[in-house]
Design a protein around this motif. Structure first.
Motif: not given
Length: 1123
Positions: A1-5, A7-12, A496-500
Motif C-alpha cells: 500500500m502506498s503512503l498517500p493512500s 494519508y487519505q484514510n484519515k484514521f485520526a 503520525l500514529q495512524a500513519y505508522t
C-alpha cells in the motif's frame, strides 16, 4: 500500500470525530429513554396526544405491525394519528432523527472498522496510546449505544408513529425509515447481533486488548500491594524527591482503571471467540470480571456484566468452560470485590492526604511530581465511581457494608484539594515544564530521530517540526503570560500514529517504540501547559454522579453522622460544581433538568450542613445562657441564707432542697479526658465551621452559591426564635420573664455568636444587630412571628394590673415595688426593644387611653358620661364663684366615681409610659450621648410662639429619645380624629369640669390615704395629676386653644370643690380630706403650664402645708405598734 493512500484514510480525524459524535448520539438516546422509558419517565414531558385514550389503539397497532406499516390500508387503525399528524411531526421529529443519527453513526463505524482491518493496523496502548485508546473508545461507545437503544422501550412507537404522520403529510415515507426499522428489529437481541458484527474485527480488537494485559494487571492490585509499593508516596524515596516522575507509559499511569475494565469486558463480550485463542486473553478477561459486578454504559445506565455475559455465552456453542469460568469469577467478585475496593479507599485516604499536605507545603514539588497528583486523582475517581455505581445497583447483598462508606467524603475532599492546588500552582507547572520540554524532551526526541534506521521524508518533516517547536520554548513566555497552544502538535502526533501503525508503513511504530514513548511523554507535558483543565477533567471528573442522587444523599447523611468526617462534608456541595460538565452540545434540552438537579442537591447539602451547624450553635448558646443564669441575683438567696446560718451556728434542716452547685463548678475537672457536653459541642462546631468556611463560594452551572450565607440565614431565624423563647411568655397564664433576665440571656447568646468569627467567616455583628437590635424592635420579625416588642407590649398593655398595683412616683426609693414597674426592668426593656419598640409600646398604651377613638377626640366612655351630665356641667362651669349654687348642682351629677376611676386608669397608663420613657432615656443617653445633647437643645428652643406643627415634630423626636415633653405628640395623634370640632371642644372643657368638681368624692374612699414613704396614694389617685395634665394638653393642642387658660379654670373649680369639704358635716365623706387636698400640689408640679403662684390665688398654700403636716402625723401614728 502506498503512503498517500494511508494519508487519505484519515484514521485520526475519523476516530476523533466519531468518538465525539458517538458520545452525543449516546446522550440523546439516553435522554429519549429517560423521557419516554417506563416508570422513570415523567408524564408531563410526553406530548398530550400520546396521553389521549383515543390514541391507544393506534399505538398498539404500530407496535404490532412495526416496521411493516401500510398507512393507506390501515386508516381505520391510524385515524387518531391522521388527526394529530401535524403535532406528531413537530413533537416526534427530534426523537426520530436521533434514531436516524444512530443509523448513520453505525454506518460510519462499520466503514472505519473495516478500513482499519483492511490496513491491519497495529495497536499497543503503551506506544500508540492515542490511536489505541480512540479505537477502544469507539468500540465501547458503539456497543453502549446499541445496548441503550435496545433498552429504549418506546422506540418502535416513536419511529413508527412519526413515519405514519410523515407519510400522511407528504405522501411518502421518510427515506431512512426502511433501514431504520430493519436496524431496530436487528437489535431487539443486541448482543447476538453485535457478536456477528464484530466477528471480522476480532483480531484487531484482541490485539488492542492484549496490549492492556501488563498494564491492567499492574494497576488492578489490592491495597496490600499498594502499601508494599508505597504507591503515591513521595517520602518513600526522599533522595529522589526532586527527580522528575517519568514513565515509559506516561498517559497509561493516570488512565482510568474503570475505563480499562470497560474496554476489556465489552471487548470480549462482542468478541467471545478471542477467549479461546490466547491464555493471556482468558487471564485478562477473568481478572476484569473479578473487580466489578456492574460496568457503566452511560451515566447511571449500567450493565450487569456477569449476567449478560453468561446469557450470551450460554446461547453459543462451545463456551461451556467459559461459562464455568464466568460463574467462578462472579462468585469471587461477590465475595471479594467489596473488600478489595474498601481496602483501596482506606489506603487512598492516607496516601492522598500525605501527598496533598506535602505538595501544599512545598508547591515547588508539583513541577517534577505532577504525575503523582493526576494519578492520585484518577485512582480516587475510580473508587468513588465504583462505590456509587454499586451502591445504586446492588440492592440485595449479605455484606451491605461493602457498598457504603461513611468516610467517602474525605476522598472527595482530598480530590477537590488536589484540583485546587494544581490550579493555584499553574505557574509552577508551566515554568517547570516549559524548561523540561525545551531542554530535555526536544533533545531526546532529536536523538531518537537521528538514530532511526529509516525515516521517510514526510515523517521526518513532522518529527523535525516537533523538535523545532519544542526547542523554541523559553521561560520568557511564562513570564509574559503567553497562552501556549499545542493542539496542532498533538493532532499531528495522532495522525503520525495512524500513519505508522498500518501494516506496510515505511516507518512502523511497532519496531520503533522509543518514538511512541517519548512522544507520549511530550504530549503529557504539553497538556500541563495549555490543557490543564482538560487534564483535570480527564482524571477527576465526577459529573456522572449527578445521576446518582440517592446513593450520594445516603453518603452525605452517613458523613453528617460521623463526627470525624464533618470537616469534609463541604465536598458534597463542591461535587455539584462538576455537574455542569454533563451537558452535551448535541442534547441542549437536558440543560434545565440537569441545572435544577445540581442546584437542588447543592442546596439540600448546604441546608443540612447549615441546619446542623446552627443547631450546634444554638445548643452552645443555651449552655452559655444556663451558665449566665446561675449568676442572676435571684439565685444567690440560698447562698446568702447558708452564710447567715453559718454565722449564727444554725444548722439547715436535712429535709431541705439538695445542695446546688456554685457557679463555676462546671470548670473544675479531675480528668481532662472526661468531656462535657460543651466540649462536644465545640468540637462539632469547629468541624462544621471548617467545612462551611472552606470556600467563599461555589459555582454550580451559572449560579454562585455562598455556603456561609446558608448558615447566616439559619442563624438569624433560630436566633430570633431563641430570643422570643427566652421571654417564656404564656398567654393563658399571663406569665412572662423579667426583661433584665432576658437581657442577661441575650447578652450570653450574642457573646457566643460574636465568637463565631474565630470559626467561620460570618458577619456576626450584622446577624446579632439584625435579629436583636432590629427585628426584635418591630411588632413582627421577617418570618411574621411575634417579637419581644409584641410580647411585652401585649403583656403590659393587656391592663391586667391597671388599678391593682401601686405606681410609685419616685421609683428610686427603697419602697418595695412590683418588678414590672422597677427602673431596672424599664432600662432592661429599653435595651431589648430599643426606641422603635418603646415607641410601639407607647402607641399601644395610648390605644388603651383612647379606646375606639375614631369618632371622637375624647374617650367614648368619658364622652358618654359627660353627655349624660352636660346641662349640670355647663351650669357648674358658669358658677365657679358661687359655692351655694355649686353645692346644689353637685348632687345632680351621675357616675362621678366612674369618671374618676377612668381618669385614674388613664393616669396609671401614662405613669407607666413615663417610667418606660425614663428607662429609654437612660439607656439612650448611655449608648448615644452625642445625640441626646442636640435633641435636648431642640426641646429647649420651643416657645409658646413656635408653630404648633414644628413643636409637635420636635416633641415627637424628643419623645422617641425618652425625653419628657409638655405635650405628648403620640397622645395628640391618637386623639386627632374628631368629626365635630366645636362639639368636641365643648366636651373636652366639660370633662375637665367634671373631674374638678368630682375630686371631693375621693375623700370618702378609705384607700385615699397619702403614703409618705412612697409619696403617693394607696389607690393610685396621684396618677390623676398626670392624666389631667397630659390629656388636657393634648386635647387643647388639637383645638388650638390656650392650655394654660383651661388649666387655670380647672384649678379654680377644683379648689372651690375641695374647699367646700371643710364645711362637710359628714365625717365619712371628709375623712381623707387632707390627703386629697395634696392632689392640688401634685397637679401643679406635673404641669409646666401651672405655677405655685397660680395655685395660691385659688387655694391657699397654708392649707397644703397644714394638710401635709396632718398626713405625716397620721402616718407616724399608724406606725406606732399598739400596746
Amino acid at each position: 500500500m502506498s503512503l498517500p493512500s494511508v494519508y487519505q484514510n484519515k484514521f485520526a480525524e475519523k476516530l476523533s470525530i466519531l468518538n465525539e459524535r458517538g458520545r452525543g448520539v449516546l446522550v440523546r438516546i439516553y435522554n429519549i429513554k429517560k423521557v419516554w422509558g417506563g416508570t422513570c419517565s415523567d408524564p408531563k414531558t410526553r406530548p398530550s396526544f400520546l396521553c389521549d385514550k383515543a390514541m391507544e389503539p393506534s399505538i398498539k397497532f404500530i407496535n404490532k405491525k412495526f416496521p411493516n406499516l401500510d398507512v393507506r390500508s390501515s386508516t381505520q387503525h391510524l385515524g387518531p394519528v391522521h388527526k394529530d399528524k401535524g403535532d406528531i411531526i413537530r413533537a416526534l421529529g427530534p426523537y426520530y432523527y436521533s434514531f436516524v443519527d444512530v443509523l448513520e453513526f453505525r454506518d460510519h463505524v462499520y466503514e472505519l472498522l473495516n478500513t482499519i482491518d483492511a490496513n491491519q493496523c497495529f495497536f499497543d496502548i503503551n506506544i500508540n496510546y492515542d490511536f489505541t485508546k480512540s479505537y477502544l473508545d469507539l468500540i465501547v461507545t458503539y456497543v453502549s449505544l446499541v445496548l441503550l437503544l435496545a433498552r429504549t422501550e418506546d422506540r418502535r412507537v416513536l419511529i413508527g408513529m412519526y413515519h405514519c404522520a410523515h407519510e400522511m403529510s407528504h405522501g411518502a415515507s421518510d427515506s431512512s425509515f426502511a433501514r431504520l426499522g430493519q436496524m431496530v428489529l436487528e437489535y431487539d437481541h443486541p448482543l447476538k447481533k453485535l457478536t456477528e458484527e464484530f466477528g471480522p474485527h476480532t483480531k484487531a480488537v484482541t490485539a488492542a486488548l492484549l496490549s492492556l494485559h501488563f498494564l491492567f494487571a499492574r494497576r488492578n492490585q489490592g491495597s496490600d500491594q499498594w502499601r508494599n509499593d508505597q504507591l503515591l508516596s513521595l517520602l518513600s524515596s526522599a533522595g529522589s524527591m526532586l527527580s522528575p516522575a517519568s514513565s515509559d507509559t506516561m498517559a497509561c499511569e493516570y488512565l482510568s482503571l474503570e475505563v480499562m475494565e470497560r474496554w476489556i469486558l465489552i471487548g470480549f463480550l462482542v468478541c467471545p471467540g478471542a477467549l479461546g485463542a490466547s491464555p493471556q486473553c482468558l487471564e485478562l478477561w477473568r481478572l476484569a470480571l473479578q473487580g466489578s459486578l456492574y460496568i457503566t454504559l452511560l451515566r447511571d445506565e449500567a450493565l450487569q456484566i456477569h449476567k449478560v455475559t453468561e446469557e450470551l455465552l450460554s446461547s453459543l456453542k462451545g463456551y461451556g468452560k467459559r461459562v464455568a469460568d464466568l460463574k467462578e469469577c462472579k462468585e469471587h467478585a461477590v465475595a471479594h470485590s467489596g473488600s478489595l475496593h474498601r481496602g483501596r479507599r482506606l489506603y487512598l485516604r492516607g496516601a492522598v492526604r500525605e501527598l496533598e499536605a506535602l505538595l501544599e507545603d512545598q508547591p515547588g514539588l508539583l513541577g517534577p511530581k505532577a504525575l503523582f497528583a493526576f494519578m492520585a486523582l484518577s485512582f480516587c475517581r475510580d473508587e468513588v465511581s465504583w462505590l456509587v455505581r454499586h451502591a445504586e445497583h446492588v440492592t440485595k447483598t449479605k455484606t451491605p457494608e461493602d457498598y457504603a462508606d461513611s468516610h467517602i467524603a474525605e476522598i472527595l475532599f482530598l480530590m477537590e484539594q488536589l484540583r485546587s492546588l494544581v490550579r493555584r500552582q499553574d505557574l509552577v507547572l508551566r515554568r517547570y515544564h516549559v524548561q523540561y520540554l525545551a531542554r530535555f524532551d526536544a533533545l531526546v526526541l532529536s536523538e531518537i530521530i537521528q538514530n532511526l534506521s529509516v525515516c521517510p521524508e514526510e515523517e521526518s518533516i513532522i518529527l523535525s517540526s516537533f523538535v523545532s517547536s519544542l526547542s523554541s520554548l523559553s521561560d520568557k513566555g511564562v513570564d509574559e503570560k503567553e497562552q501556549f497552544d499545542f493542539t496542532a502538535l498533538r493532532l499531528d502526533w495522532f495522525r503520525l500514529q495512524a500513519y505508522t501503525s498500518v501494516s506496510k508503513a515505511v516507518l512502523p511504530l511497532s519496531t520503533n517504540p522509543d518514538v511512541g514513548r517519548i512522544m507520549n511523554l511530550i504530549v503529557f507535558h504539553t497538556k500541563l501547559l495549555d490543557s490543564l483543565e482538560d487534564l483535570l477533567a480527564e482524571t477527576s471528573d465526577l459529573s456522572d454522579l449527578c445521576f446518582f442522587p440517592r446513593p450520594i444523599e445516603k453518603m452525605f447523611v452517613a458523613t453528617m453522622e460521623e463526627p470525624s468526617m464533618l470537616r469534609y462534608s463541604i465536598a458534597f456541595p463542591l461535587l455539584c460544581s462538576h455537574f455542569s460538565r454533563c451537558v452535551h452540545p448535541m442534547c441542549p434540552e437536558e440543560y434545565p433538568q440537569l441545572q435544577a438537579a445540581a442546584l437542588g442537591m447543592c442546596n439540600k447539602f448546604l441546608e443540612e450542613m447549615a441546619r446542623q451547624t446552627c443547631a450546634c450553635i444554638m445548643d452552645s448558646c443555651a449552655e452559655q445562657h444556663n451558665l449566665s443564669e446561675q449568676l442572676l441575683p435571684k439565685h444567690c438567696a440560698s447562698t446568702v441564707s447558708k452564710a447567715r446560718n453559718k454565722k449564727t451556728l444554725k444548722h439547715p434542716s436535712k429535709k431541705g432542697e439538695p445542695e446546688r452547685e456554685k457557679p463555676g463548678a462546671e470548670s473544675q475537672r479531675k480528668d481532662r479526658t472526661v468531656t462535657t457536653n460543651m466540649d462536644k459541642l465545640h468540637l462539632v462546631l469547629a468541624e462544621l465551621s471548617l467545612s462551611l468556611n472552606h470556600v467563599p463560594n461555589i459555582s454550580v452551572f451559572e449560579h454562585t452559591v455562598t455556603p456561609a450565607q446558608y448558615l447566616s440565614s439559619h442563624l438569624e431565624t433560630r436566633f430570633s426564635k431563641a430570643i422570643v423563647a427566652m421571654a417564656c411568655y404564656s398567654q393563658p397564664t399571663q406569665e412572662v420573664a423579667r426583661p433584665s433576665e432576658v437581657l442577661v440571656g441575650l447578652g450570653s447568646y450574642i457573646t457566643f455568636i460574636q465568637s463565631l468569627t474565630h470559626y467561620v467567616g460570618l458577619d456576626t455583628t450584622r446577624i446579632s444587630s439584625a435579629t436583636s437590635s432590629l427585628q426584635q424592635t418591630q411588632p413582627r420579625d421577617c418570618q411574621g412571628e411575634q417579637t419581644l416588642t409584641t410580647i411585652y407590649t401585649n403583656w403590659w398593655s393587656a391592663g391586667c394590673f391597671w388599678g391593682h398595683c401601686g405606681f410609685v412616683p419616685i421609683p428610686n426609693c427603697d419602697v418595695p415595688i412590683p418588678w414590672y414597674l422597677g427602673p431596672i426592668e424599664m432600662r432592661a426593656l429599653a435595651e431589648l426593644i430599643g426606641p422603635y419598640g418603646m415607641k410601639f409600646m407607647s402607641g399601644q398604651s395610648h390605644f388603651w387611653v383612647v379606646i375606639n377613638c375614631s369618632q371622637c377626640r375624647v374617650p367614648p366612655l368619658l364622652q358618654k358620661l359627660v353627655n349624660e351630665n352636660m346641662d349640670t356641667l355647663v351650669q357648674l362651669r358658669s358658677s365657679p364663684c358661687k359655692p351655694e349654687q355649686m353645692a346644689a348642682l353637685l348632687p345632680r351629677l351621675s357616675s362621678a366615681d366612674n369618671v374618676l376611676k377612668r381618669m385614674t386608669i388613664i393616669g396609671e397608663i401614662l405613669s407607666f409610659r413615663a417610667m418606660a420613657q425614663q428607662g429609654l432615656r437612660e439607656v439612650f443617653s448611655h449608648h448615644c450621648p452625642f445625640l441626646m445633647g442636640p435633641i435636648g437643645c431642640l426641646t429647649d428652643v420651643v416657645t409658646p410662639d413656635t408653630d404648633i406643627q414644628v413643636t409637635l415634630s420636635i416633641f415627637e423626636l424628643a419623645s422617641a429619645a425618652g425625653i419628657p415633653c409638655e405635650i405628648d405628640p403620640a397622645l395628640v395623634n391618637v386623639l386627632a380624629d374628631g368629626s365635630s370640632p366645636e362639639e368636641d371642644y365643648k366636651v373636652s372643657c366639660l370633662l375637665l369640669v367634671f373631674v374638678a368638681v368630682s375630686l371631693p368624692l375621693l375623700a370618702s374612699d378609705p384607700m385615699s390615704i397619702y403614703n409618705t414613704e412612697m409619696d403617693g396614694y394607696n389607690n393610685n389617685i396621684h396618677c390623676l395629676a398626670k392624666a389631667i395634665i397630659h390629656v388636657s394638653a393634648a386635647l387643647f393642642t388639637l383645638h388650638n386653644k390656650n392650655i394654660e387658660t383651661h388649666l387655670k379654670e380647672f384649678l379654680l373649680l377644683a379648689s372651690m370643690s375641695l374647699l367646700q369639704l371643710g364645711q362637710e358635716t359628714d365625717k365619712l365623706r371628709s375623712r381623707n380630706r387632707d390627703a386629697v387636698c395634696l392632689l392640688m400640689q401634685l397637679i401643679v408640679a406635673e404641669s409646666s403650664f401651672l405655677t405655685v403662684d397660680m395655685l395660691e390665688t385659688c387655694f391657699p398654700y397654708v392649707l397644703l402645708r397644714n394638710a401635709y403636716r396632718e398626713v405625716c402625723r397620721e402616718s407616724l401614728l399608724n406606725r406606732i405598734p399598739p400596746h
